[in-house]
Design an enzyme around this catalytic site. Structure first.
Site, PDB file in Angstrom:
ATOM      1  N   ASP A  64       0.881  -1.168   0.000  1.00 22.62           N
ATOM      2  CA  ASP A  64       0.000   0.000   0.000  1.00 22.62           C
ATOM      3  C   ASP A  64       0.914   1.213   0.000  1.00 22.62           C
ATOM      4  O   ASP A  64       1.539   1.533   1.023  1.00 22.62           O
ATOM      5  CB  ASP A  64      -0.895  -0.032   1.255  1.00 22.62           C
ATOM      6  CG  ASP A  64      -1.840   1.160   1.317  1.00 22.62           C
ATOM      7  OD1 ASP A  64      -1.608   2.165   0.593  1.00 22.62           O
ATOM      8  OD2 ASP A  64      -2.807   1.099   2.089  1.00 22.62           O
ATOM      9  N   SER A 145      -0.116  12.082 -15.642  1.00 27.32           N
ATOM     10  CA  SER A 145      -1.327  12.387 -16.401  1.00 27.32           C
ATOM     11  C   SER A 145      -1.130  13.740 -17.067  1.00 27.32           C
ATOM     12  O   SER A 145      -0.372  14.589 -16.549  1.00 27.32           O
ATOM     13  CB  SER A 145      -2.506  12.467 -15.430  1.00 27.32           C
ATOM     14  OG  SER A 145      -3.631  13.046 -16.071  1.00 27.32           O
ATOM     15  N   TYR A 160      -6.255  15.939  -7.914  1.00 28.58           N
ATOM     16  CA  TYR A 160      -5.571  14.991  -8.796  1.00 28.58           C
ATOM     17  C   TYR A 160      -4.507  15.723  -9.627  1.00 28.58           C
ATOM     18  O   TYR A 160      -3.355  15.287  -9.701  1.00 28.58           O
ATOM     19  CB  TYR A 160      -6.614  14.341  -9.701  1.00 28.58           C
ATOM     20  CG  TYR A 160      -6.083  13.305 -10.666  1.00 28.58           C
ATOM     21  CD1 TYR A 160      -5.770  12.019 -10.231  1.00 28.58           C
ATOM     22  CD2 TYR A 160      -5.914  13.602 -12.017  1.00 28.58           C
ATOM     23  CE1 TYR A 160      -5.298  11.064 -11.123  1.00 28.58           C
ATOM     24  CE2 TYR A 160      -5.440  12.656 -12.908  1.00 28.58           C
ATOM     25  CZ  TYR A 160      -5.136  11.390 -12.460  1.00 28.58           C
ATOM     26  OH  TYR A 160      -4.666  10.440 -13.342  1.00 28.58           O
ATOM     27  N   VAL A 162      -2.966  18.621  -9.165  1.00 23.26           N
ATOM     28  CA  VAL A 162      -1.842  19.164  -8.402  1.00 23.26           C
ATOM     29  C   VAL A 162      -0.946  18.033  -7.897  1.00 23.26           C
ATOM     30  O   VAL A 162       0.285  18.155  -7.868  1.00 23.26           O
ATOM     31  CB  VAL A 162      -2.364  20.058  -7.261  1.00 23.26           C
ATOM     32  CG1 VAL A 162      -1.250  20.508  -6.360  1.00 23.26           C
ATOM     33  CG2 VAL A 162      -3.066  21.279  -7.837  1.00 23.26           C
ATOM     34  N   LYS A 164      -0.398  15.215  -9.416  1.00 23.23           N
ATOM     35  CA  LYS A 164       0.396  14.720 -10.552  1.00 23.23           C
ATOM     36  C   LYS A 164       1.447  15.755 -10.971  1.00 23.23           C
ATOM     37  O   LYS A 164       2.539  15.397 -11.404  1.00 23.23           O
ATOM     38  CB  LYS A 164      -0.517  14.355 -11.721  1.00 23.23           C
ATOM     39  CG  LYS A 164      -1.453  13.163 -11.447  1.00 23.23           C
ATOM     40  CD  LYS A 164      -0.711  11.846 -11.340  1.00 23.23           C
ATOM     41  CE  LYS A 164      -1.662  10.648 -11.370  1.00 23.23           C
ATOM     42  NZ  LYS A 164      -0.957   9.357 -11.264  1.00 23.23           N
ATOM     43  N   ARG A 193      -9.788   3.280 -20.789  1.00 17.85           N
ATOM     44  CA  ARG A 193     -10.928   2.521 -20.259  1.00 17.85           C
ATOM     45  C   ARG A 193     -10.508   1.623 -19.091  1.00 17.85           C
ATOM     46  O   ARG A 193     -10.066   0.489 -19.278  1.00 17.85           O
ATOM     47  CB  ARG A 193     -11.538   1.633 -21.358  1.00 17.85           C
ATOM     48  CG  ARG A 193     -12.333   2.380 -22.404  1.00 17.85           C
ATOM     49  CD  ARG A 193     -13.020   1.436 -23.356  1.00 17.85           C
ATOM     50  NE  ARG A 193     -12.119   0.614 -24.128  1.00 17.85           N
ATOM     51  CZ  ARG A 193     -11.440   1.013 -25.213  1.00 17.85           C
ATOM     52  NH1 ARG A 193     -11.557   2.256 -25.646  1.00 17.85           N
ATOM     53  NH2 ARG A 193     -10.666   0.173 -25.864  1.00 17.85           N
ATOM     54  N   THR A 194     -10.604   2.183 -17.884  1.00 14.70           N
ATOM     55  CA  THR A 194     -10.345   1.432 -16.650  1.00 14.70           C
ATOM     56  C   THR A 194     -11.417   1.879 -15.659  1.00 14.70           C
ATOM     57  O   THR A 194     -12.268   2.711 -15.992  1.00 14.70           O
ATOM     58  CB  THR A 194      -8.955   1.804 -16.072  1.00 14.70           C
ATOM     59  OG1 THR A 194      -8.970   3.223 -15.782  1.00 14.70           O
ATOM     60  CG2 THR A 194      -7.828   1.497 -17.045  1.00 14.70           C
TER      61      THR A 194
END
Ligand code: NAP
Length: 236
Positions: A64, A145, A160, A162, A164, A193-194
């Protein structure tokens, strides 16, 4: 001594599903030994079993990336088993604020996002880059991304984006700190596609993983400290 190509080991985080699973599959298909990791042992073991049933050499370890104690146990387990990681794919990621604006963003969501998307790759890279440099070979691929590009970013998912962007900046720091045939690159898989990307996304996990594998297997004269999508540079 740097490992011979046939004796190299690649480790993928968050590889029980989605792009990470497909990257593990494609890396194994190139002949690399693969260590598939996931935060959920049941899901991870099942994914590793699927790859082994296709004839691939795959080990499984629980990891994790958001939990420093889990990272410590994982590193201890790598050492105990004598596994040298030559290729690290930091793929695990979360998108927790899809569609929300920065003025609605709560600090907890931001922190949770950073734990996975930023501190996760920081923790694994900090532990694995020194032994890569000692052995004289290493490839680190950070799955970022377009949302992390300062140039391309939109207001769609600020936590998300910031996280990345911070991952991109940290990746450059790691790339600048490496020596020898050790490369650190960042990539954007495109809208895929996930579970994260959803069914309407135009790209398949197979397409998304292709640039990961390219960066994971770069020759000695290949790029480092770069940001790529479909093997082409992306603006930071
Ligand atoms: P996904 O299907 O949601 O898979 C995410 C993976 O990350 C899952 O295996 C998940 O494990 C794992 N994960 C989440 N938190 C973790 C933690 N704390 N420790 C370890 N593993 C953890 O997403 P995906 O589309 O394959 O995304 C993979 C990467 O591509 C991410 O970094 C994402 O930001 C990036 N990306 C995706 C797209 C897209 O359109 N799909 C676009 C650009 C970038 P669980 O099963 O336990 O939740």
């Amino acid at each position: 001594m740097p490992p011979e190509p046939g004796a190299r080991t690649a480790l993928v985080t968050g590889a029980n599903r989605g792009i990470g699973f497909e990257a593990a599959r494609q890396l194994a298909a190139t002949g690399l030994n693969v260590v598939l990791t996931s935060r959920d042992p049941g899901a991870g073991e099942a994914a590793a079993t699927r790859l082994r049933s296709d004839g691939h050499q795959v080990d499984y370890l629980q990891l994790d990336v958001a939990d420093a104690a889990s990272v410590e146990r994982w590193m201890g387990e790598l050492t105990r088993r004598g596994i040298h990681v030559d290729v690290l794919v930091n793929n695990a990621g979360v998108l927790l604020d899809e569609g929300s604006g920065v003025l609605d963003l709560d600090e907890r969501t931001l922190r949770t996002t950073f734990e996975v998307n930023f501190y996760g790759p920081f923790r694994t890279s900090r532990l694995l880059l020194p032994p890569m440099m000692e052995r004289g070979y290493g490839r680190v691929v950070n799955v970022s991304s377009g949302a992390g590009s300062i140039t391309e970013a939109t207001s769609y998912s600020p936590a998300y984006s910031v996280s990345k962007a911070a991952l991109n900046a940290m990746s450059r720091q790691f790339a600048l700190a490496t020596r020898g045939d050790v490369k650190v690159n960042v990539m954007c898989p495109g809208w895929t596609r996930t579970d994260m990307g959803g069914a309407a996304a135009p790209r398949s996990p197979e397409q998304a993983a292709e640039t990961i594998v390219w960066l994971a297997t770069l020759p000695v004269d290949g790029p480092t400290n770069g940001f790529f999508r479909d093997r082409r540079p992306v603006a930071w």
